[in-house]
Design an enzyme around this catalytic site. Structure first.
Site, PDB file in Angstrom:
ATOM      1  N   TYR A  54       0.848  -1.198   0.000  1.00 51.54           N
ATOM      2  CA  TYR A  54       0.000   0.000   0.000  1.00 51.54           C
ATOM      3  C   TYR A  54       0.877   1.239   0.000  1.00 51.54           C
ATOM      4  O   TYR A  54       1.519   1.574   0.990  1.00 51.54           O
ATOM      5  CB  TYR A  54      -0.928   0.020   1.210  1.00 51.54           C
ATOM      6  CG  TYR A  54      -1.938  -1.112   1.255  1.00 51.54           C
ATOM      7  CD1 TYR A  54      -2.183  -1.915   0.145  1.00 51.54           C
ATOM      8  CD2 TYR A  54      -2.647  -1.376   2.413  1.00 51.54           C
ATOM      9  CE1 TYR A  54      -3.109  -2.948   0.203  1.00 51.54           C
ATOM     10  CE2 TYR A  54      -3.578  -2.405   2.481  1.00 51.54           C
ATOM     11  CZ  TYR A  54      -3.797  -3.189   1.370  1.00 51.54           C
ATOM     12  OH  TYR A  54      -4.701  -4.217   1.430  1.00 51.54           O
ATOM     13  N   SER A 151      -4.681 -14.085   1.903  1.00 52.38           N
ATOM     14  CA  SER A 151      -5.707 -13.197   1.360  1.00 52.38           C
ATOM     15  C   SER A 151      -6.093 -13.651  -0.046  1.00 52.38           C
ATOM     16  O   SER A 151      -5.216 -13.891  -0.881  1.00 52.38           O
ATOM     17  CB  SER A 151      -5.185 -11.755   1.318  1.00 52.38           C
ATOM     18  OG  SER A 151      -6.135 -10.880   0.730  1.00 52.38           O
ATOM     19  N   PRO A 207     -16.365  -4.647   2.347  1.00 51.14           N
ATOM     20  CA  PRO A 207     -17.712  -5.060   2.766  1.00 51.14           C
ATOM     21  C   PRO A 207     -18.802  -4.119   2.273  1.00 51.14           C
ATOM     22  O   PRO A 207     -19.965  -4.515   2.180  1.00 51.14           O
ATOM     23  CB  PRO A 207     -17.619  -5.050   4.298  1.00 51.14           C
ATOM     24  CG  PRO A 207     -16.568  -4.030   4.599  1.00 51.14           C
ATOM     25  CD  PRO A 207     -15.551  -4.214   3.503  1.00 51.14           C
ATOM     26  N   LYS A 216     -24.934   6.056  -1.704  1.00 49.49           N
ATOM     27  CA  LYS A 216     -24.632   7.386  -2.249  1.00 49.49           C
ATOM     28  C   LYS A 216     -24.728   7.446  -3.776  1.00 49.49           C
ATOM     29  O   LYS A 216     -24.839   8.513  -4.355  1.00 49.49           O
ATOM     30  CB  LYS A 216     -23.251   7.846  -1.795  1.00 49.49           C
ATOM     31  CG  LYS A 216     -22.099   7.098  -2.421  1.00 49.49           C
ATOM     32  CD  LYS A 216     -20.743   7.688  -2.016  1.00 49.49           C
ATOM     33  CE  LYS A 216     -20.421   7.405  -0.578  1.00 49.49           C
ATOM     34  NZ  LYS A 216     -19.033   7.803  -0.227  1.00 49.49           N
ATOM     35  N   GLY A 284     -12.875   1.026   5.301  1.00 47.72           N
ATOM     36  CA  GLY A 284     -11.950   2.108   5.015  1.00 47.72           C
ATOM     37  C   GLY A 284     -12.619   3.396   5.471  1.00 47.72           C
ATOM     38  O   GLY A 284     -13.849   3.463   5.553  1.00 47.72           O
ATOM     39  N   SER A 286     -12.172   7.894   5.374  1.00 50.24           N
ATOM     40  CA  SER A 286     -11.431   9.129   5.099  1.00 50.24           C
ATOM     41  C   SER A 286     -11.803  10.218   6.092  1.00 50.24           C
ATOM     42  O   SER A 286     -11.258  11.314   6.042  1.00 50.24           O
ATOM     43  CB  SER A 286     -11.707   9.595   3.667  1.00 50.24           C
ATOM     44  OG  SER A 286     -13.088   9.769   3.465  1.00 50.24           O
ATOM     45  N   GLN A 290     -17.319   8.511   9.538  1.00 55.30           N
ATOM     46  CA  GLN A 290     -17.656   7.268   8.825  1.00 55.30           C
ATOM     47  C   GLN A 290     -17.460   6.065   9.749  1.00 55.30           C
ATOM     48  O   GLN A 290     -18.233   5.110   9.720  1.00 55.30           O
ATOM     49  CB  GLN A 290     -16.793   7.126   7.583  1.00 55.30           C
ATOM     50  CG  GLN A 290     -17.063   8.183   6.523  1.00 55.30           C
ATOM     51  CD  GLN A 290     -16.035   8.151   5.400  1.00 55.30           C
ATOM     52  OE1 GLN A 290     -14.864   7.828   5.628  1.00 55.30           O
ATOM     53  NE2 GLN A 290     -16.461   8.502   4.194  1.00 55.30           N
ATOM     54  N   GLU A 293     -20.290   5.819  12.338  1.00 51.78           N
ATOM     55  CA  GLU A 293     -21.512   5.254  11.761  1.00 51.78           C
ATOM     56  C   GLU A 293     -21.384   3.751  11.565  1.00 51.78           C
ATOM     57  O   GLU A 293     -22.287   2.985  11.903  1.00 51.78           O
ATOM     58  CB  GLU A 293     -21.806   5.927  10.423  1.00 51.78           C
ATOM     59  CG  GLU A 293     -23.051   5.395   9.720  1.00 51.78           C
ATOM     60  CD  GLU A 293     -23.338   6.141   8.426  1.00 51.78           C
ATOM     61  OE1 GLU A 293     -23.380   5.483   7.366  1.00 51.78           O
ATOM     62  OE2 GLU A 293     -23.527   7.371   8.489  1.00 51.78           O
ATOM     63  N   ASN A 294     -20.247   3.301  11.050  1.00 49.90           N
ATOM     64  CA  ASN A 294     -20.093   1.894  10.712  1.00 49.90           C
ATOM     65  C   ASN A 294     -20.003   0.966  11.921  1.00 49.90           C
ATOM     66  O   ASN A 294     -20.492  -0.165  11.872  1.00 49.90           O
ATOM     67  CB  ASN A 294     -18.868   1.705   9.819  1.00 49.90           C
ATOM     68  CG  ASN A 294     -19.079   2.246   8.410  1.00 49.90           C
ATOM     69  OD1 ASN A 294     -20.207   2.373   7.948  1.00 49.90           O
ATOM     70  ND2 ASN A 294     -17.996   2.588   7.731  1.00 49.90           N
TER      71      ASN A 294
END
Length: 324
Positions: A54, A151, A207, A216, A284, A286, A290, A293-294
């Site tokens: 990454y 993975s 997910p 959105k 993920g 940003s 977020q 909420e998740n």
């Protein structure tokens, strides 16, 4: 937050994990990434996933620097090895040489004495599974990693690795990290049954289908300018979901979530966590909101009636395969 054991191990991980693909190290400013990591930790997330590839190590650096603020025993760090870290012949793959060298490099970037979970980022058809499994076992014995995982390995590849580890009496794999969401469900057929038989949990990525399962993106509407899909570097991944059938189904799921006092993202995560073989879903973020909420998804236990209603809603896209 709630926690689950990872595979047939004693390691407990939060049902929601924070990942750093496509975000930390480049797309998201370091200070914003740090704020997200701090918020995740504050909300009980103890599981942080990254990879050497990454942003060529930058994501590991950002994650490691931020986690230095906390007691090492209070969090779990997962990173990976496989993809190229240079353009020379031995700078990619799952050879013993590359695994050993990249483990040391990841430890240095993360600023850690050990990695909790070290994962083979993909399967390497050019290297004997025995070589890879023995290298991982040696890293465990050396104390550089505590557990090993993989993975996006197929059911057959997982079976082969498990057979090798049993024959050689090696430390077993405890996890597989596949893509899994309401749109992409291939692991349900073979990967989950094989994993369950061999003491391997799923740590699922994407997910929310790269944000598509937040609601959105609407049918017959242009892409929001501030969305991830508007970022040219991630267009290929997200655009693979932009099918009118998919967007219409998601619109219906959005209404279904609303009818049950949930956000679509929470419904999608709770649906994933209905699977006993799933230990954690990697989100993920940003921005910290977020994450707030998740994480609420862990508090929703879907009734059998609601699960059946979701299945009925998903029926029109059961044969959908994203083109990438």
């Amino acid at each position: 937050m709630k926690y689950r054991y990872l595979g047939n191990s004693g390691l407990q991980v939060s049902e929601i994990a924070l990942g750093s693909w496509l975000t930390y190290g480049k797309a998201v400013a370091d200070n914003t990434a740090e704020n997200c990591i701090h918020k995740a930790y504050e909300l009980g997330i103890n599981f942080f996933d990254t990879a050497n590839a990454y942003e060529t190590g930058q994501a590991e650096i950002v994650l490691g620097k931020t986690l230095q603020n906390y007691d090492r025993s209070s969090y779990v760090v997962a990173t990976k090895v496989f993809f190229p870290m240079g353009d020379k012949p031995n700078q990619s793959g799952l050879s013993r040489k590359h695994i050993m060298e990249q483990c040391d490099a990841s430890l240095k970037r993360l600023g850690l004495d050990y990695i909790d979970l070290y994962q083979c980022h993909r399967f390497d058809a050019n290297v004997p599974v025995e070589e890879t499994m023995l290298a991982l076992d040696d890293l465990v014995k050396q104390g550089k990693i505590l557990y090993a995982g993989v993975s996006e390995w197929s059911a057959a590849q997982l079976e082969k690795a498990a057979a090798v580890q049993k024959e050689w009496k090696l430390h077993p794999l405890i996890s597989n990290q596949p893509i899994y969401n309401m749109i992409e469900r291939y692991i349900e057929t073979e990967v989950i049954p094989v994993s369950a038989r061999n003491g391997i949990s799923q740590i699922v990525f994407s997910p929310l289908a790269q944000g598509v399962l937040t609601g959105k993106y609407k049918p017959n509407e242009s892409i929001p300018k501030d969305s991830r899909a508007a970022n040219n570097e991630t267009n290929m991944v997200i655009n693979s979901y932009f099918d009118e059938r998919v967007l219409h189904v998601i619109s219906k799921l959005n209404q279904l979530a609303s009818d049950h006092d949930m956000k679509l993202s929470q419904l999608a995560l709770a649906w994933i966590l209905r699977q006993e073989n799933v230990a954690s879903a990697i989100i993920g973020a940003s921005k910290p909101s977020q994450i707030e909420e998740n994480v609420k998804a862990v508090d929703f236990k879907l009734s059998e009636a609601l699960i059946q209603e979701i299945e009925h809603t998903l029926e029109p896209i059961k044969d959908f395969h994203p083109a990438r």
